[in-house]
Enzyme design. Sequence first.
Site, PDB file in Angstrom:
ATOM      1  N   GLU A 174       0.809  -1.230   0.000  1.00 25.86           N
ATOM      2  CA  GLU A 174       0.000   0.000   0.000  1.00 25.86           C
ATOM      3  C   GLU A 174       0.837   1.274   0.000  1.00 25.86           C
ATOM      4  O   GLU A 174       1.110   1.853   1.051  1.00 25.86           O
ATOM      5  CB  GLU A 174      -0.941   0.003   1.233  1.00 25.86           C
ATOM      6  CG  GLU A 174      -1.885   1.202   1.247  1.00 25.86           C
ATOM      7  CD  GLU A 174      -2.734   1.295   2.522  1.00 25.86           C
ATOM      8  OE1 GLU A 174      -2.474   0.537   3.478  1.00 25.86           O
ATOM      9  OE2 GLU A 174      -3.637   2.140   2.547  1.00 25.86           O
ATOM     10  N   LYS A 216      -2.605  -1.876  -2.962  1.00 24.43           N
ATOM     11  CA  LYS A 216      -3.621  -0.965  -2.432  1.00 24.43           C
ATOM     12  C   LYS A 216      -3.133   0.434  -2.769  1.00 24.43           C
ATOM     13  O   LYS A 216      -2.096   0.876  -2.276  1.00 24.43           O
ATOM     14  CB  LYS A 216      -3.772  -1.166  -0.925  1.00 24.43           C
ATOM     15  CG  LYS A 216      -4.776  -0.229  -0.288  1.00 24.43           C
ATOM     16  CD  LYS A 216      -5.338  -0.820   0.992  1.00 24.43           C
ATOM     17  CE  LYS A 216      -6.186   0.195   1.731  1.00 24.43           C
ATOM     18  NZ  LYS A 216      -7.001  -0.405   2.786  1.00 24.43           N
ATOM     19  N   SER A 258      -9.661   4.844   0.484  1.00 30.52           N
ATOM     20  CA  SER A 258     -10.497   6.015   0.189  1.00 30.52           C
ATOM     21  C   SER A 258      -9.760   7.311   0.521  1.00 30.52           C
ATOM     22  O   SER A 258     -10.017   8.338  -0.115  1.00 30.52           O
ATOM     23  CB  SER A 258     -11.855   5.932   0.874  1.00 30.52           C
ATOM     24  OG  SER A 258     -11.762   5.743   2.260  1.00 30.52           O
ATOM     25  N   GLY A 259      -8.902   7.296   1.518  1.00 34.96           N
ATOM     26  CA  GLY A 259      -7.959   8.395   1.737  1.00 34.96           C
ATOM     27  C   GLY A 259      -8.550   9.751   2.088  1.00 34.96           C
ATOM     28  O   GLY A 259      -7.882  10.759   1.928  1.00 34.96           O
ATOM     29  N   GLY A 260      -9.808   9.793   2.522  1.00 38.95           N
ATOM     30  CA  GLY A 260     -10.419  11.078   2.859  1.00 38.95           C
ATOM     31  C   GLY A 260     -11.356  11.596   1.779  1.00 38.95           C
ATOM     32  O   GLY A 260     -11.942  12.676   1.919  1.00 38.95           O
ATOM     33  N   ARG A 289     -12.824   4.476   5.689  1.00 44.11           N
ATOM     34  CA  ARG A 289     -13.766   5.591   5.917  1.00 44.11           C
ATOM     35  C   ARG A 289     -14.926   5.600   4.934  1.00 44.11           C
ATOM     36  O   ARG A 289     -16.067   5.842   5.336  1.00 44.11           O
ATOM     37  CB  ARG A 289     -13.001   6.920   5.844  1.00 44.11           C
ATOM     38  CG  ARG A 289     -12.220   7.198   7.100  1.00 44.11           C
ATOM     39  CD  ARG A 289     -11.226   8.307   6.906  1.00 44.11           C
ATOM     40  NE  ARG A 289     -10.072   7.878   6.136  1.00 44.11           N
ATOM     41  CZ  ARG A 289      -9.064   8.674   5.777  1.00 44.11           C
ATOM     42  NH1 ARG A 289      -9.097   9.957   6.110  1.00 44.11           N
ATOM     43  NH2 ARG A 289      -8.039   8.210   5.099  1.00 44.11           N
TER      44      ARG A 289
HETATM   45  P1  13P Z   1      -9.307   4.786   4.183  1.00 43.23           P
HETATM   46  O1  13P Z   1     -10.176   4.090   3.169  1.00 43.23           O
HETATM   47  O2  13P Z   1     -10.075   5.409   5.301  1.00 43.23           O
HETATM   48  O3  13P Z   1      -8.301   5.708   3.561  1.00 43.23           O
HETATM   49  O4  13P Z   1      -8.443   3.664   4.920  1.00 43.23           O
HETATM   50  C1  13P Z   1      -7.792   2.731   4.179  1.00 43.23           C
HETATM   51  C2  13P Z   1      -6.896   1.921   5.026  1.00 43.23           C
HETATM   52  O5  13P Z   1      -5.929   1.420   4.517  1.00 43.23           O
HETATM   53  C3  13P Z   1      -7.164   1.653   6.441  1.00 43.23           C
HETATM   54  O6  13P Z   1      -6.378   0.572   6.812  1.00 43.23           O
END
Ligand code: 13P
Length: 339
Positions: A174, A216, A258-260, A289
Amino acid sequence: MTISEMANQLVAAGKGIMAADRPSPAFQDLLRAEGITVDDEAYRNWAELLFLAPGLNESVSGIIITDEQVRLAGSGGDSLIEQVIERGMIPGISPFKGMVTLAGSAGETVGSGLDGLRERLAEYAELGVGFSKWRAAFQIGKGTPSYYAIEANAYVMAQVAALSQEAGIVPIVEPEVMLLGDHSIETCFAVTEWVLSRTFEALYLHRVDLESTLVKASMVLSGAECPQQADVDTVAEQTVKVFRRQIPAAIPGIVFLSGGQSDYHATARLNAMNANYELPWKLSFSYARALQREPMAIWNNRAENALAAQAALIHRAKMNGLASMGLWTEELEGEAVVS
Ligand code: 13P
């Protein structure tokens, strides 16, 4: 099942991953924003509500948890992980122990937790864990990310990927280029391209089997504070373009964080990529999120709201499952069963 089959199962048609690893600071912020105290009991109740949501396995193939949750029992005394497996989903682990600052850097980070990881991964595999995920976070700013941070993180991600495969666990690598900042989408594209190219170089050096690896990734986006926000189609076009350049077709799937992003954007942008492009890999989701924001607001740590929160989760999972096949439409959002 071989690990390559497991990797393919994680990105089976119409399915994606739910990230439920609690220590992520973004996730804790979300809990706090809802006024929910982040204690063990609240977390256990939340995890149980999520994992046991009826029908979740129709759109969710795997659930990411942490070391402390691997041995957690639900309220009925059964291990949560076993309940996930019983429901036909694959438990995954985020084995890292938090981010640490890279010595000599301007505050750039690398994940910690490599010590003893080989033994821990063997234990996770025994418990039924099928995949791991390891995050590197790159903040776009003045002079960042640096060559140093990109190389250091690529090596650590590749080491974890190699160790995971040794333990019979699918690695999810990721490298996240963060949304925070006022950078343009062009800058995000350039940084993402650089990060992906160095990540794959490191995976090659560490002899990681790409057919049993998932990525990811973050989408190519305008920074959250950038005055010019790219539209859905531009995000899809730029994201697909950078992946085509840097992610080998041997990788079975790319799952987004999703990253915000808003729930709507996380779904609409994923859908646009799948609806409009011929792709060599599956493109799906691994959201925390964007799957849990709304259910958590509904739940608000009250047992009487659990059913409505589960309905909201199932709706979002279903919408993203459709987006992973390019079959989502905005009209479908109106069918939400949230009460
Ligand atoms: P988000 O989708 O909130 O960015 O989180 C992804 C994540 O990798 C949490 O482990």
